[in-house]
Design a protein around this motif. Structure first.
Motif, PDB file in Angstrom:
ATOM      1  N   ARG A   1      64.262  47.040  69.445  1.00 46.48           N
ATOM      2  CA  ARG A   1      64.801  47.616  68.207  1.00 46.48           C
ATOM      3  C   ARG A   1      63.658  48.251  67.417  1.00 46.48           C
ATOM      4  O   ARG A   1      62.586  47.670  67.307  1.00 46.48           O
TER       5      ARG A   1
ATOM      6  N   LYS B   1      62.742  50.683  63.746  1.00 43.88           N
ATOM      7  CA  LYS B   1      63.198  51.105  62.426  1.00 43.88           C
ATOM      8  C   LYS B   1      62.622  52.490  62.144  1.00 43.88           C
ATOM      9  O   LYS B   1      61.458  52.599  61.740  1.00 43.88           O
TER      10      LYS B   1
ATOM     11  N   THR C   1      64.241  55.073  54.866  1.00 44.11           N
ATOM     12  CA  THR C   1      64.402  54.312  56.096  1.00 44.11           C
ATOM     13  C   THR C   1      65.764  54.639  56.679  1.00 44.11           C
ATOM     14  O   THR C   1      66.766  54.649  55.976  1.00 44.11           O
TER      15      THR C   1
ATOM     16  N   GLU D   1      68.403  51.137  62.009  1.00 41.92           N
ATOM     17  CA  GLU D   1      67.714  50.658  63.219  1.00 41.92           C
ATOM     18  C   GLU D   1      68.425  51.176  64.456  1.00 41.92           C
ATOM     19  O   GLU D   1      69.646  51.325  64.462  1.00 41.92           O
TER      20      GLU D   1
ATOM     21  N   ASP E   1      57.531  44.405  61.911  1.00 43.75           N
ATOM     22  CA  ASP E   1      58.652  45.308  62.183  1.00 43.75           C
ATOM     23  C   ASP E   1      58.134  46.507  62.952  1.00 43.75           C
ATOM     24  O   ASP E   1      57.054  47.005  62.690  1.00 43.75           O
TER      25      ASP E   1
ATOM     26  N   LYS F   1      58.207  49.874  62.990  1.00 41.20           N
ATOM     27  CA  LYS F   1      58.566  51.036  62.191  1.00 41.20           C
ATOM     28  C   LYS F   1      57.984  52.291  62.839  1.00 41.20           C
ATOM     29  O   LYS F   1      56.816  52.317  63.205  1.00 41.20           O
TER      30      LYS F   1
END
Length: 101
Positions: A2, A4, A13, A16, A48, A50
């Protein structure tokens, strides 16, 4: 895995998404029926995952604070586009397929 996505142009943002492998700069990502290209994969060093992305279509170009960076990222993605016909590379006007390698 996963990830982001973070729109580095609009500073928002995005939802996801799940990918098989971590995308690299220039990789296309479809998010909510919009096309984005990965840019700034090392956006933030956190737990995370990202990923910085830029949209293919910018709805309000006056909002782009660093147009040079946007063009640089878009150029990386553009270099990965190939025009093909019958599985061989051809000129834009003669092709029947466009692919991002």
């Amino acid at each position: 895995m996963r990830i982001k996505p973070y729109n580095v142009i609009e500073y928002i943002t995005l939802p996801e998404i799940t990918v098989e492998k971590l995308p690299v700069n220039g990789d296309p990502l479809e998010i909510e029926k919009e096309m984005y290209f990965v840019c700034e994969t090392d956006l933030e060093k956190t737990e995370d995952q990202k990923i910085g992305v830029i949209p293919l279509v910018v709805k309000n170009p006056t909002k782009i604070k660093n147009i040079e960076n946007y063009i640089k990222c878009l150029s990386i993605a553009h270099r990965r586009i190939q025009f093909r016909k019958a599985n061989s590379i051809c000129d834009f006007n003669e092709c029947d397929e466009m692919a991002i390698s």
